[in-house]
Enzyme design. Structure first.
Site, PDB file in Angstrom:
ATOM      1  N   ARG A  21      23.436 -15.775  13.692  1.00 48.20           N
ATOM      2  CA  ARG A  21      22.353 -14.944  12.531  1.00 48.20           C
ATOM      3  C   ARG A  21      22.268 -13.813  12.870  1.00 48.20           C
ATOM      4  NH1 ARG A  21      17.314 -18.769  13.988  1.00 48.20           N
ATOM      5  NH2 ARG A  21      17.860 -20.201  11.330  1.00 48.20           N
ATOM      6  N   LYS A  39       3.410 -30.110  24.256  1.00 48.06           N
ATOM      7  CA  LYS A  39       4.776 -30.655  24.015  1.00 48.06           C
ATOM      8  C   LYS A  39       4.643 -31.869  25.685  1.00 48.06           C
ATOM      9  CE  LYS A  39       9.926 -29.055  23.708  1.00 48.06           C
ATOM     10  NZ  LYS A  39      10.303 -27.515  23.873  1.00 48.06           N
ATOM     11  N   GLU A  83      17.615 -13.694  17.321  1.00 51.52           N
ATOM     12  CA  GLU A  83      18.288 -13.396  17.181  1.00 51.52           C
ATOM     13  C   GLU A  83      18.862 -12.024  16.777  1.00 51.52           C
ATOM     14  OE1 GLU A  83      18.250 -17.370  17.288  1.00 51.52           O
ATOM     15  OE2 GLU A  83      17.386 -15.843  16.003  1.00 51.52           O
TER      16      GLU A  83
END
Length: 642
Positions: free
Chosen positions: A405, A288, A377
């Site tokens: 969610r 990244k 979540e």
């Protein structure tokens, strides 16, 4: 500012232009694409490190695939800047995330190359599988379907559900696992450890280099030979890794890990995989922030750094002569530590957003009492419920739009059982440049309809601290505290905790003719409006409701007994929100007043800065003042006591 592209990139407007180049030229394309992203994001802002990490993969995919006929789905979308630049949007990329400009995420309405709208994680495999099954049904057997998903997104239950289903569908699906060991913060959990074990297994890596070439050609020998080699490969892989391959246990053909920054090899591998039938997974190791040293070194900081000097790496911050109010998230982060020091029952939980919600402060100070559970979540909510059954008091911090969610878990696992789980909903209301996938528009509406639930919103930092203190008292039950992205309004915010009576609002300003009822931070817009209106001879009253459930009925009886004109203001959806609750109270108690509701209208609100979107939706200070002028009576003097 229009940034000049490199010599090759300047002539690439669509993937068809990219395909005109030789494979030897692709490395230069990657260099130019990476530099273009750096140049534009440094002066315009936006997500940064994720797209740098998939430059080679992006170029290889569009070089090999016949997009948009072949369908490419980017998970989350933080990594899709290169994709946007190569698919007709280079000339407008400087408008990325700007009000009226292109979205920072893939968006179907924006381009045919954006096959699926994304913003939340872990949807790509399900969507790509649906596309693959549809193509199979329609007889489009030559059509490729590719989901690019980060290893952080792979921890969500939805990704596992999709893998489980895809394994039994003989569809043309390729899942590319972009493995950089990062979400926004470093990844956590057993899956991360498993992927690492694959990455560092030297015998396995030597073996997969040899077997990959064999498998790409074996289908021409016949199905029996192909099946035999598959079985041999699985057996050897399992032996070398000292465990069965997780993905192949789900009936995926697993390839990798390979270097995600070797564009020539990526092109070769992707070409080979086109000819292998059934569900496949390609494991790519990437970095990244690749190509920008500072972003490689501190990937969390450079996920979305804002404006920066691309030469020195200095992130540009606004400077002020006076101390500024803190961000609400930082008030939460410091306050939960204070509360936890006094109350050993308090725990902190977040699904992969420790730096985003500032729970990382508690994770550092009290590592055994604060948990990053990964992008999960639903698990975060039910894990919190489990803690609560044992007498602990979990503060479960989830962005408002991400809480959508886990709605079933809120009802089934927390509310029905009356468990004292405190839901701190960060980024509630208009979230800004991230746009409609991240606006926390609906939490007031979807939380207030749940039995046993307390739903609150602080108007400032002191109120946030006091609501947190209130919620952790004994027998509070399920408790929501929602607050916005960005800064508060108080410099002197770190004051002693005080309990707030649940369901009790407050009158901030007495007035005449019109009453303004607000909830949460948007009340500060009403304060600004009233200051301006007073200079013009309008004197509306202002009430801070604090709670949308339970409502302060004593306060509302006072309002409707005194005022025939009421304006409600909320940084949330009008359908079912605080204004709706006020109308329900008025009807239930046979009051008759003119009520004007200001809030997020019944449509999708696109991206832009928060003040721009508050104005568009009609509930900033100017809009509030306009409504008061429209229905109020101007007076030359006031009888309001000072």
């Amino acid at each position: 500012m229009q940034v000049k592209a490199g010599d090759l990139l300047e002539n690439i407007n669509y993937p068809s232009d990219l395909k005109k180049l030789s494979e030897e030229q692709l490395e230069q394309v990657c260099q130019e694409l990476r530099q273009y992203i750096i140049d534009v994001v440094s002066v315009n802002g936006g997500h940064f490190a994720a797209s740098l990490g998939v430059v080679e993969l992006t170029v290889a995919l569009h070089y090999v695939l016949n997009t948009p006929y072949d369908q490419l789905v980017w998970d989350v979308g933080h990594q899709a800047y290169g994709h946007k630049i190569l698919t007709g949007r280079r000339q407008v990329f400087d408008t990325n995330r700007i009000y009226g400009g292109i979205s920072g995420f893939p968006k179907r309405a924006e381009s045919e190359y954006d096959t699926f709208g994304v913003g939340h994680s872990s949807t790509s495999i399900s969507a790509a599988l649906g596309m693959a099954v549809a193509s199979q049904y329609k007889g489009e057997i030559d059509r490729q379907h590719v989901a690019v998903i980060g290893d952080g997104s792979m921890t969500a239950g939805m990704a596992f559900e999709a893998l489980n289903h895809a394994g039994i569908e003989n569809s043309n699906l390729l899942v590319i696992l972009n493995d950089n060991n990062m979400a926004i913060d470093p990844n956590v959990g057993a899956l991360k450890d498993y992927l690492t074990s694959i990455t560092v297994s030297k015998p396995y890596n030597r073996f997969r280099d040899d077997i990959a070439g064999v498998l790409a050609k074996i289908s021409s020998i016949g199905p029996d030979a192909y099946n035999l080699v598959q079985k041999i490969e699985k057996s050897i892989k399992g032996t070398l890794l000292k465990r069965s391959n997780f993905f192949e246990a789900l009936k995926f053909r697993y390839f990798g890990p390979i270097d995600g920054h070797d564009v020539k090899n990526l092109v070769k591998v992707l070409n080979d995989l086109r000819d292998i039938p059934g569900p496949k997974l390609l494991h790519c190791i990437t970095t990244k922030g690749k190509g920008y040293a500072l972003a490689e070194k501190d990937q969390t900081k450079w996920h979305a750094p804002g404006l920066f000097d691309k030469i020195t790496g200095e992130i540009k911050k606004a400077t002020y002569d006076k101390p500024q109010p803190p961000k609400y998230q930082d008030v939460f982060g410091h306050s939960i530590i204070e509360l936890a020091e006094a109350n050993p029952k308090i725990m902190g939980i977040t699904p992969a957003m420790p730096s985003g919600c500032s729970l990382n402060l508690m994770m550092k100070a009290m590592p055994n009492r604060a948990f990053d559970v990964g992008i999960a979540e639903q698990h975060a909510v039910t894990f919190s419920a489990g803690l609560a059954t044992q007498g602990l008091i979990p503060f479960c911090n989830i962005y408002s739009s991400f809480m959508q969610r886990a709605y079933d878990q809120v009802i089934h696992d927390v509310a029905i059982q009356k468990l004292n789980v405190i839901f701190c909903l960060d980024r509630a209301g208009i979230a800004g440049a991230d746009g409609p996938t991240h606006h926390g528009a609906y939490d007031l509406a979807f939380m207030r309809c749940i039995p046993n639930m307390t739903v609150s919103a602080p108007m400032n930092e002191e109120e946030l601290r006091n609501l947190m203190y209130t919620a952790q008292q004994d027998d509070m039950g399920p408790f929501v505290i929602r607050y916005p992205r960005g800064n508060g309004v108080m410099v002197d915010w770190q004051r002693p905790f005080k309990a707030i009576p649940v369901g009790k609002g407050r009158k901030l300003t007495d007035g005449e003719d019109v009453a303004i009822l607000t909830i949460g931070h948007v009340g500060n817009q009403a304060v600004k409006a009233i200051q301006e209106l007073n200079t013009e001879g309008y004197y509306p009253a202002h009430y801070d409701m604090r709670f949308v459930k339970p409502l302060d009925e004593v306060l509302l009886h006072e309002v409707f007994s005194k005022f025939g004109k009421v304006i409600t203001v909320e940084d949330g959806c009008l359908e079912g929100g605080m204004g709706s609750a006020i109308l329900e109270f008025m009807a239930d108690n046979n009051y008759n007043a003119q009520v004007i509701r200001l809030g997020i209208p019944d449509r999708i609100i696109e991206h832009g800065e928060q003040p721009e979107l508050w104005a568009e939706c009609g509930y900033d200070a100017a809009a509030i003042a306009t409504q008061v002028r429209a229905i109020g009576i101007k007076s030359s003097t006031t009888t309001i006591a000072s």
